[in-house]
Design a protein around this motif. Structure first.
Motif, PDB file in Angstrom:
ATOM      1  N   UNK A  59     -51.477 -18.141 -45.367  1.00 55.72           N
ATOM      2  CA  UNK A  59     -52.184 -17.704 -44.155  1.00 55.72           C
ATOM      3  C   UNK A  59     -52.362 -18.848 -43.148  1.00 55.72           C
ATOM      4  N   UNK A  60     -52.610 -20.035 -43.645  1.00 56.24           N
ATOM      5  CA  UNK A  60     -52.748 -21.194 -42.767  1.00 56.24           C
ATOM      6  C   UNK A  60     -51.395 -21.592 -42.181  1.00 56.24           C
ATOM      7  N   UNK A  61     -50.346 -21.539 -42.979  1.00 57.72           N
ATOM      8  CA  UNK A  61     -48.998 -21.844 -42.481  1.00 57.72           C
ATOM      9  C   UNK A  61     -48.610 -20.865 -41.380  1.00 57.72           C
ATOM     10  N   UNK A  62     -48.935 -19.588 -41.553  1.00 62.67           N
ATOM     11  CA  UNK A  62     -48.647 -18.586 -40.518  1.00 62.67           C
ATOM     12  C   UNK A  62     -49.367 -18.931 -39.215  1.00 62.67           C
ATOM     13  N   UNK A  63     -50.624 -19.327 -39.314  1.00 63.53           N
ATOM     14  CA  UNK A  63     -51.398 -19.715 -38.136  1.00 63.53           C
ATOM     15  C   UNK A  63     -50.776 -20.934 -37.461  1.00 63.53           C
ATOM     16  N   UNK A  65     -47.664 -21.933 -37.548  1.00 68.39           N
ATOM     17  CA  UNK A  65     -46.404 -21.531 -36.917  1.00 68.39           C
ATOM     18  C   UNK A  65     -46.690 -20.836 -35.584  1.00 68.39           C
ATOM     19  N   UNK A  66     -47.700 -19.968 -35.559  1.00 66.96           N
ATOM     20  CA  UNK A  66     -48.076 -19.293 -34.306  1.00 66.96           C
ATOM     21  C   UNK A  66     -48.477 -20.305 -33.230  1.00 66.96           C
ATOM     22  N   UNK A  67     -49.063 -21.412 -33.659  1.00 66.54           N
ATOM     23  CA  UNK A  67     -49.490 -22.461 -32.725  1.00 66.54           C
ATOM     24  C   UNK A  67     -48.378 -23.468 -32.437  1.00 66.54           C
ATOM     25  N   UNK A  68     -47.180 -23.219 -32.995  1.00 65.39           N
ATOM     26  CA  UNK A  68     -46.025 -24.088 -32.810  1.00 65.39           C
ATOM     27  C   UNK A  68     -46.253 -25.500 -33.363  1.00 65.39           C
ATOM     28  N   UNK A  69     -46.926 -25.567 -34.502  1.00 65.18           N
ATOM     29  CA  UNK A  69     -47.170 -26.831 -35.187  1.00 65.18           C
ATOM     30  C   UNK A  69     -46.096 -26.998 -36.265  1.00 65.18           C
ATOM     31  N   UNK A  70     -45.348 -28.099 -36.248  1.00 60.33           N
ATOM     32  CA  UNK A  70     -44.350 -28.327 -37.303  1.00 60.33           C
ATOM     33  C   UNK A  70     -45.035 -28.465 -38.665  1.00 60.33           C
ATOM     34  N   UNK A  88     -38.273 -20.872 -41.423  1.00 56.03           N
ATOM     35  CA  UNK A  88     -36.998 -21.563 -41.216  1.00 56.03           C
ATOM     36  C   UNK A  88     -37.105 -22.902 -40.480  1.00 56.03           C
ATOM     37  N   UNK A  89     -38.133 -23.088 -39.695  1.00 54.68           N
ATOM     38  CA  UNK A  89     -38.276 -24.360 -38.970  1.00 54.68           C
ATOM     39  C   UNK A  89     -38.984 -25.427 -39.791  1.00 54.68           C
TER      40      UNK A  89
END
Length: 114
Positions: A59-63, A65-70, A88-89
């Motif tokens: 859930x944190x990884x999804x958040x 990614x939404x914020x464009x954080x590598x 994928x990124x």
């Protein structure tokens, strides 16, 4: 940002990240702590253990990614192929790995110059 619930590993990651010239946010041992930290400040990048004290980090990884954080996954509890299919990124390093590998991923993810 460092998300890691194993104290020694968290300390090692924090020291390595700081030595590379990054400001360290964390380490945090739970998804809840990570959410609170992100609400206060968007990190430039995140090193994530998959299994945290309060559950999986997804859930944190999804958040993030939404914020464009590598993100860089650093875990002994995950399949790299599955992680990279879902994110994928992202970059993924299985525990144990060298700090040099994590450092290279962090530098690549942020284009940080020494």
């Amino acid at each position: 940002m460092i998300m890691e619930d194993e104290f020694i590993v968290a300390l090692d990651l924090s020291d390595m990240t700081h030595d590379l010239g990054f400001d360290v946010v964390g380490p945090y041992a739970t998804v809840a702590e990570g959410r609170e930290a992100i609400a206060r400040h968007r990190p430039d990048a995140a090193i994530l253990d998959v299994q945290l004290a309060d559950g999986e980090v997804f859930p944190l990884a999804d958040l993030l990614i939404q914020l464009d954080v590598p993100i860089i996954f650093h875990s002994g509890h995950a399949d790299t192929t599955s992680l990279l299919a879902r994110y994928p990124a992202a970059r993924s390093a299985n525990k144990p790995c060298t700090s040099e590998l994590i450092a290279s991923y962090l530098v690549q993810a942020t284009s940080h110059q020494f």
